[in-house]
Write a protein that holds these residues in place. Structure first.
Motif, PDB file in Angstrom:
ATOM      1  N   ASP A  97      21.117  16.473  48.671  1.00 25.53           N
ATOM      2  CA  ASP A  97      20.239  16.344  47.520  1.00 25.53           C
ATOM      3  C   ASP A  97      20.961  15.771  46.254  1.00 25.53           C
ATOM      4  O   ASP A  97      22.112  16.298  45.888  1.00 25.53           O
ATOM      5  CB  ASP A  97      19.628  17.741  47.055  1.00 25.53           C
ATOM      6  CG  ASP A  97      18.613  17.820  45.958  1.00 25.53           C
ATOM      7  OD1 ASP A  97      18.568  16.548  45.375  1.00 25.53           O
ATOM      8  OD2 ASP A  97      17.815  18.325  46.226  1.00 25.53           O
TER       9      ASP A  97
ATOM     10  N   ASP B 106      20.668  16.122  43.092  1.00 27.21           N
ATOM     11  CA  ASP B 106      20.702  17.192  42.215  1.00 27.21           C
ATOM     12  C   ASP B 106      21.745  18.339  42.504  1.00 27.21           C
ATOM     13  O   ASP B 106      21.726  19.232  41.776  1.00 27.21           O
ATOM     14  CB  ASP B 106      19.204  17.579  41.854  1.00 27.21           C
ATOM     15  CG  ASP B 106      18.397  16.423  41.374  1.00 27.21           C
ATOM     16  OD1 ASP B 106      18.843  15.793  40.476  1.00 27.21           O
ATOM     17  OD2 ASP B 106      17.286  16.507  41.114  1.00 27.21           O
ATOM     18  N   THR B 107      22.224  18.281  43.451  1.00 29.00           N
ATOM     19  CA  THR B 107      23.219  19.381  44.034  1.00 29.00           C
ATOM     20  C   THR B 107      24.343  19.529  43.022  1.00 29.00           C
ATOM     21  O   THR B 107      25.043  18.644  42.573  1.00 29.00           O
ATOM     22  CB  THR B 107      23.794  19.199  45.523  1.00 29.00           C
ATOM     23  OG1 THR B 107      22.600  19.022  46.549  1.00 29.00           O
ATOM     24  CG2 THR B 107      24.680  20.242  45.684  1.00 29.00           C
TER      25      THR B 107
ATOM     26  N   SER C  48      26.499  12.333  36.365  1.00 20.85           N
ATOM     27  CA  SER C  48      25.186  12.501  35.637  1.00 20.85           C
ATOM     28  C   SER C  48      25.114  13.641  34.650  1.00 20.85           C
ATOM     29  O   SER C  48      24.456  13.563  33.516  1.00 20.85           O
ATOM     30  CB  SER C  48      24.119  12.422  36.575  1.00 20.85           C
ATOM     31  OG  SER C  48      23.977  13.471  37.345  1.00 20.85           O
ATOM     32  N   GLU C  49      25.721  14.710  34.675  1.00 22.88           N
ATOM     33  CA  GLU C  49      25.466  15.988  33.973  1.00 22.88           C
ATOM     34  C   GLU C  49      26.768  16.899  34.248  1.00 22.88           C
ATOM     35  O   GLU C  49      27.484  17.109  35.325  1.00 22.88           O
ATOM     36  CB  GLU C  49      24.173  16.433  34.543  1.00 22.88           C
ATOM     37  CG  GLU C  49      24.179  17.871  33.872  1.00 22.88           C
ATOM     38  CD  GLU C  49      22.796  18.536  34.368  1.00 22.88           C
ATOM     39  OE1 GLU C  49      22.743  19.691  34.660  1.00 22.88           O
ATOM     40  OE2 GLU C  49      21.811  17.737  34.435  1.00 22.88           O
TER      41      GLU C  49
ATOM     42  N   ILE D 274      27.394  17.434  38.281  1.00 20.25           N
ATOM     43  CA  ILE D 274      26.157  16.976  39.178  1.00 20.25           C
ATOM     44  C   ILE D 274      26.788  15.384  39.429  1.00 20.25           C
ATOM     45  O   ILE D 274      26.997  14.785  38.211  1.00 20.25           O
ATOM     46  CB  ILE D 274      25.087  17.130  38.731  1.00 20.25           C
ATOM     47  CG1 ILE D 274      24.494  18.310  38.733  1.00 20.25           C
ATOM     48  CG2 ILE D 274      23.912  16.294  39.415  1.00 20.25           C
ATOM     49  CD1 ILE D 274      22.984  18.600  38.164  1.00 20.25           C
TER      50      ILE D 274
ATOM     51  N   LYS E 117      23.460   9.630  40.765  1.00 15.06           N
ATOM     52  CA  LYS E 117      22.552   9.392  42.060  1.00 15.06           C
ATOM     53  C   LYS E 117      23.175   8.100  43.088  1.00 15.06           C
ATOM     54  O   LYS E 117      22.902   8.088  43.954  1.00 15.06           O
ATOM     55  CB  LYS E 117      21.312   9.189  41.728  1.00 15.06           C
ATOM     56  CG  LYS E 117      20.902   8.098  40.828  1.00 15.06           C
ATOM     57  CD  LYS E 117      19.458   7.942  40.477  1.00 15.06           C
ATOM     58  CE  LYS E 117      19.117   6.675  39.624  1.00 15.06           C
ATOM     59  NZ  LYS E 117      17.789   6.466  39.157  1.00 15.06           N
TER      60      LYS E 117
END
Length: 386
Positions: free
Chosen positions: A65, A67-68, A118-119, A171, A174
């Motif tokens: 995923d 967003d893992t 991304s985060e 994270i 993507k």
């Protein structure tokens, strides 16, 4: 025991522990698409360590995923020999800098660049207390938190506050997730314990390159491609400096601290050095430990133990090599077959698919070398159904 004796024995002991760990620690495996290995990026030691700490947590052989979240702990970095007193600060600094870093992937239509992450959440045990001090009125405090929830900035992922060992949560971007998970072909893998002793970022990168060609024990890369992947166009312009500070640093450290023994040569075309050639093989101590592997250990790639694999019927091509007719069948899917085995192709190889496939035909007929190719059985079975 004297310090001298310990120094003499330490790396042999470490090597044994590392190799045993290959089979005892399923979460020690680092897997990445081959395109990452030869892409251009410039990371510090701690930034590379941070990525490895996350990669080892990725489930093998299943989609991920995007967003893992991956949690980075003090223990993760202590395994690399980072100082206990500074480990939390070093992790936080690495996350701050890595969030700004990008990776450049060469494509036929240009270079694709995107961020690694991304985060980032840098865990702070005092954050809640400071927030309550900033908003002493309970109603104001609640409004602030509700505002965060409105924009999905609070509790979107678990904080795992019960684990005081956690320093950060990251994270991946993507774009990079497909290059890190559910990989079935054209991937590079090695164990994290192989690289924890490395102290040069160049050692990490060149070791990854070796592992991409682990089945052949041979790598030939142009110096231009090497400079590209290590982002060295403005650094070490002299070949002598590149050799001393990059190649020799990496080769010496790999020889000293990994399961592999490496030899290298700088190749010339005329009077100009143009390529780096690397030849490598497992050390004898490593071969012995691998030979003693538990036959009931499950291989994450095929999902079988060694005993189960031996009991499975072996296709005739694995013992006799491919026939001309079978090679012709695989040739129907030349591009797909070559893409699945791209690790066998040098990064600077500009030949088209038919030329490469033609060269591989002798290897496909050889019962020893044909086993190193991916997708053979799958394509043979697929062509039968056409």
């Amino acid at each position: 025991m004297s310090i001298l004796f310990y120094s003499f024995m330490s790396y042999d002991i470490i090597l044994i522990i590392k190799l045993l760990g290959i089979y005892l620690m399923s979460n020690d495996l680092i897997v990445m698409d081959n395109s990452i290995v030869t892409s251009a990026y410039n990371l510090t030691l701690n930034e590379q360590r941070l990525i490895y700490c996350a990669l080892k947590q990725i489930p093998k052989g299943v989609p991920l995923d995007p967003d893992t979240a991956f949690y980075i702990t003090r223990d993760d970095f202590l395994a690399f020999g980072v100082n206990t007193d500074t480990v939390a600060r070093e992790i936080r600094h690495a996350t701050t800098q890595l969030l700004k870093k990008t990776i450049v992937v060469p494509r036929e239509d240009g270079d694709l660049e995107f961020q690694w992450l991304s985060e980032v959440l840098r865990v702070d045990r005092m954050a809640e207390q400071r927030l309550r001090e900033k908003y002493p009125n309970p109603e104001d405090h609640r409004k602030y938190l509700n505002g965060l929830r409105t924009y999905n900035l609070l509790d979107a992922l678990p904080n795992r506050r019960d684990d005081d060992n956690i320093v950060a949560r990251i994270i991946f971007h993507k774009r990079i997730v497909p290059l890190l998970s559910d990989l079935r072909a054209s991937f590079t893998q090695f164990t994290l314990s192989d690289v924890t002793e490395f102290s040069s970022i160049y050692t990490f990168r060149i070791y990854q390159l070796l592992m991409q060609y682990k089945s052949t024990g041979y790598v030939k890369i142009s110096l231009d491609d090497l400079r590209f992947m290590l982002v060295l166009f403005d650094k070490y312009p002299l070949v002598a400096d590149l050799k001393r500070w990059v190649v020799e640093t990496a080769v010496n450290e790999i020889n000293e601290k990994s399961p592999y023994k490496v030899k290298y040569e700088m190749l010339k075309k005329g009077r100009k050095f143009t390529h780096l050639e690397l030849k490598f093989k497992l050390k004898e101590s490593a071969k012995k430990l691998i030979a003693e592997r538990d036959p009931n250990t499950i291989d994450w790639v095929n999902g079988q133990t060694d005993n189960e694999a031996q009991q499975t019927k072996v296709p005739s091509w694995q013992t006799k090599g491919l026939s001309d007719a079978q090679i012709k069948k695989i040739g129907v899917y030349t591009k797909e077959f070559i893409d699945a085995n791209s690790s066998k192709i040098a990064p600077n190889d500009r030949r088209d698919y038919p030329e490469i496939f033609e060269e591989w035909k002798l290897q496909l007929k050889d019962p020893k070398s044909v086993k190193s190719f991916y997708k053979v059985q799958e394509l043979l079975e697929r062509t039968r159904n056409i």
